[in-house]
Motif scaffolding. Structure first.
Motif, mmCIF file in Angstrom:
data_model
loop_
_atom_site.group_PDB
_atom_site.id
_atom_site.type_symbol
_atom_site.label_atom_id
_atom_site.label_comp_id
_atom_site.label_asym_id
_atom_site.label_seq_id
_atom_site.Cartn_x
_atom_site.Cartn_y
_atom_site.Cartn_z
ATOM 1 N N SER A 297 -17.209 -68.740 35.203
ATOM 2 C CA SER A 297 -16.631 -70.057 35.502
ATOM 3 C C SER A 297 -15.117 -70.097 35.296
ATOM 4 C CB SER A 297 -17.287 -71.131 34.622
ATOM 5 O OG SER A 297 -16.937 -70.943 33.260
ATOM 6 N N LEU A 298 -14.546 -69.053 34.685
ATOM 7 C CA LEU A 298 -13.102 -69.026 34.478
ATOM 8 C C LEU A 298 -12.395 -68.732 35.803
ATOM 9 C CD1 LEU A 298 -12.955 -66.959 31.149
ATOM 10 C CD2 LEU A 298 -13.010 -69.440 31.425
ATOM 11 N N LYS A 299 -11.309 -69.458 36.059
ATOM 12 C CA LYS A 299 -10.561 -69.317 37.311
ATOM 13 C C LYS A 299 -9.174 -68.744 37.027
ATOM 14 C CE LYS A 299 -13.969 -71.420 39.344
ATOM 15 N NZ LYS A 299 -14.947 -70.663 40.162
ATOM 16 N N LEU A 300 -8.770 -67.816 37.881
ATOM 17 C CA LEU A 300 -7.453 -67.201 37.697
ATOM 18 C C LEU A 300 -6.331 -68.165 38.041
ATOM 19 C CD1 LEU A 300 -8.107 -63.642 39.198
ATOM 20 C CD2 LEU A 300 -8.157 -64.330 36.801
ATOM 21 N N GLU A 301 -6.528 -68.956 39.116
ATOM 22 C CA GLU A 301 -5.512 -69.907 39.559
ATOM 23 C C GLU A 301 -5.837 -71.296 39.035
ATOM 24 O OE1 GLU A 301 -2.834 -69.006 41.143
ATOM 25 O OE2 GLU A 301 -3.451 -66.911 41.401
ATOM 26 N N ARG A 302 -4.849 -71.992 38.522
ATOM 27 C CA ARG A 302 -5.075 -73.324 37.982
ATOM 28 C C ARG A 302 -5.297 -74.332 39.111
ATOM 29 N NH1 ARG A 302 1.012 -75.373 36.598
ATOM 30 N NH2 ARG A 302 1.094 -76.998 38.185
ATOM 31 N N GLU A 303 -6.029 -75.384 38.798
ATOM 32 C CA GLU A 303 -6.185 -76.539 39.691
ATOM 33 C C GLU A 303 -5.901 -77.788 38.872
ATOM 34 O OE1 GLU A 303 -9.461 -78.796 42.569
ATOM 35 O OE2 GLU A 303 -10.019 -76.986 41.492
ATOM 36 N N ASP A 304 -4.967 -78.601 39.326
ATOM 37 C CA ASP A 304 -4.545 -79.760 38.542
ATOM 38 C C ASP A 304 -5.583 -80.875 38.585
ATOM 39 O OD1 ASP A 304 -2.154 -78.584 37.774
ATOM 40 O OD2 ASP A 304 -1.082 -79.328 39.536
ATOM 41 N N THR A 305 -5.594 -81.687 37.535
ATOM 42 C CA THR A 305 -6.450 -82.866 37.480
ATOM 43 C C THR A 305 -5.860 -83.953 38.373
ATOM 44 O OG1 THR A 305 -7.100 -82.374 35.209
ATOM 45 C CG2 THR A 305 -7.437 -84.635 35.976
ATOM 46 N N LYS A 306 -6.674 -84.486 39.264
ATOM 47 C CA LYS A 306 -6.211 -85.521 40.183
ATOM 48 C C LYS A 306 -6.788 -86.872 39.760
ATOM 49 C CE LYS A 306 -5.786 -86.503 45.163
ATOM 50 N NZ LYS A 306 -6.181 -86.040 46.517
ATOM 51 N N LEU A 307 -5.901 -87.758 39.277
ATOM 52 C CA LEU A 307 -6.301 -89.092 38.838
ATOM 53 C C LEU A 307 -5.967 -90.111 39.915
ATOM 54 C CD1 LEU A 307 -4.964 -88.999 35.164
ATOM 55 C CD2 LEU A 307 -7.278 -88.494 35.960
ATOM 56 N N VAL A 308 -6.904 -90.999 40.182
ATOM 57 C CA VAL A 308 -6.675 -92.075 41.150
ATOM 58 C C VAL A 308 -6.272 -93.333 40.392
ATOM 59 C CG1 VAL A 308 -7.693 -93.473 42.986
ATOM 60 C CG2 VAL A 308 -8.360 -91.067 42.729
ATOM 61 N N VAL A 309 -5.153 -93.939 40.799
ATOM 62 C CA VAL A 309 -4.660 -95.154 40.156
ATOM 63 C C VAL A 309 -4.497 -96.237 41.217
ATOM 64 C CG1 VAL A 309 -3.475 -93.847 38.369
ATOM 65 C CG2 VAL A 309 -2.221 -94.511 40.420
#
Length: 507
Positions: A297-309
């Motif tokens: 489950s570990l990923k080499l490339e990061r993926e940012d958290t996307k928050l909806v406001v």
């Protein structure tokens, strides 16, 4: 002038003979001191590898023995000291080992060897200051089924209590054990233990076996104690860290996959095992769980958290959880199981694996809706960019061309937020209008309802099965204030438009 070979005193010159008479006591004292210093030095050297004076094991002096000698004595007693047991004319011989009473002789010997080594230096060698090591060995851990089989006793075997995952797989539960009936092996074990505690000085007596209710080795009390240990560990969220960042947490299923309950806390552990109370952890199973469930489950490339406001900057949903970018150093995680087993036994909160982490960041996306009553359009915006345009039907009181309110029932204009969402709702009611007439409606299964005004107006799937791209532009206004959207887009809008989304209605 030659110097005389004499010494003088107030009483006259001393002869050589008198001089020697005064010197020899000091020479003797010096010799004694040297001998004593040598003896002390030898003693200090000797006891670096032997048990210190004043140390006893179960009340037996073991001063001067090596750690290995003590371990060998204990292990030999456990394996070879036999107790004769009789039942209805039959007899058999048993040892603690054959009865399943495991005694960790190496661990006991280590405790004995180190018993006084933390004391002040002179107390370590003071034989009159004693310290007794007396580990308890539970005779009730003896396996009665071994005796039943050896003496042909018709017995009902007890069933051990178990600690298992609950049905949800997120907590531990205890399955109660069951008593049996058969040989009481504790009396046999007690004789062997008595001989062991005398370090072979006394021999065990013959035991006449009696039948009794036999408790399981793992009783309900032990299982509940083990569950409490596991619950405590699970509550600590023991983590695996890379570069100071938590990349995974030890979960309840991970604990369950790697643990067993051992009622004998003096038992010798196998290679790769550790103990916390009655719970034993297997490092190989922890490593396997990491390899199978965590590492993939570990990923080499990061993926940012996307928050909806919404327009007020309030977070209304998380569109994407995101994840860190994690790179494990070559071979650095091959010892994860061993590190975790040690941490779970010692109560540590985390272990560290060499590598690098690119932490995920928070990215905010603004969702808001604009409904234009004049052109009967709904615009879905993300960060001021229209991502989708929907055709809508509005209230019967709104002009078909200008969108202005010209009747008794209109879609309200202004700024709103989505305050309630329902996947489906039956809508029925009645309304007395200003001219005295009564408007009634009863519509079943209105889908994907998003309330924006507290007066009861919502954006929902239009009744009648119209689709947005084809039919909707030709649908006459007919609602009582709601905004209708096509069947082919209603579910998408429902999922996109979260609770708290800003809605602006204009003409």
């Amino acid at each position: 002038m030659p110097i005389a070979d004499t010494a003088s005193s107030e009483h006259g010159p001393l002869s050589v003979k008198d001089h020697k008479r005064h010197v020899w006591p000091w020479a003797v004292l010096a010799s004694v001191f040297i001998v004593m210093a040598a003896a002390c030095g030898f003693g200090v050297w000797f006891f670096q590898s032997h048990v210190l004076p004043g140390t006893t094991l179960w009340g037996n002096s073991v001063t001067g023995k090596t750690q290995q000698e003590i371990a060998d004595t204990i292990n030999d007693q456990v394996k070879h000291t036999t107790v004769t047991a009789k039942y209805q004319g039959k007899s058999a011989k048993f040892t603690l080992e054959s009865l399943g009473v495991d005694v960790d002789g190496d661990a006991i010997a280590s405790d004995v060897f180190n018993a006084k080594r933390g004391d002040v230096w002179w107390q370590q060698y003071a034989f009159w200051i004693t310290k007794d090591i007396a580990p308890e060995i539970n005779a009730k851990l003896a396996n009665g089924s071994v005796v039943d089989k050896a003496l042909d006793i018709d017995a009902k075997e007890p069933v051990n209590a178990q600690v298992k995952l609950n049905d949800a797989g997120d907590a531990f539960t205890v399955v109660a054990g069951q008593n049996g009936q058969g040989a009481d092996a504790s009396n046999i074990a007690a004789q062997a233990i008595s001989s062991l505690k005398s370090l072979g000085a006394t021999q065990p007596r013959t035991v006449t076996v009696t039948l009794d209710v036999t408790e399981p080795t793992v009783t309900d009390a032990i299982a509940n104690d083990a569950k409490s240990t596991l619950d405590t560990i699970a509550g600590k969220n023991v983590s695996i860290k890379v570069a100071g960042t938590d990349i995974a947490t030890v979960t309840v299923p991970m604990l369950a996959s790697s643990m067993s309950v051992n009622a004998n806390q003096q038992a010798t552990l196998k290679s790769g095992e550790t103990r916390n109370g009655y719970v034993v952890f297997d490092s190989a199973k922890l490593q396997q769980y990491y390899n199978d469930q965590i590492k993939p489950s570990l990923k080499l490339e990061r993926e940012d958290t996307k928050l909806v406001v919404n327009n007020a900057g309030e977070v209304i949903s998380t569109e994407t959880e995101g994840h860190d970018g994690v790179v494990i150093a070559d071979g650095a995680d091959t010892g994860v199981g061993t590190k975790l087993a040690d941490a779970l036994a010692s109560g540590s909160n985390s272990i560290t694996v060499a590598g690098t982490v690119d932490p995920k960041q928070e990215v905010k996306v603004t969702h808001h809706v604009v409904i234009d009553l004049s052109d009967r359009k709904l615009y879905a915006y993300e960060n001021d960019q229209v991502v989708r345009t929907l055709n809508v039907a509005v209230a019967q009181g709104n002009d078909m061309t200008t969108g202005e309110c010209v009747g008794l029932m209109c879609t309200p204009t202004g700024d709103f937020t989505i305050w309630q969402k329902l996947p489906s709702q039956d809508m029925s009611g009645s309304l007395t209008l200003a001219d005295g007439s009564v408007e009634k409606w009863d519509v079943k299964d209105v889908g994907f309802v998003n309330y924006f005004s507290h007066g009861g107006c919502a954006i929902h799937r239009i009744a009648g099965g119209y689709t947005a791209d084809a039919s909707m532009p030709y649908v006459a206004n007919g609602s009582h204030g709601c905004v209708g959207i096509g069947w082919d887009v209603a579910e998408w809008f429902y999922n996109w438009c979260g609770m708290g989304t800003s809605v602006h209605v204009q003409v």
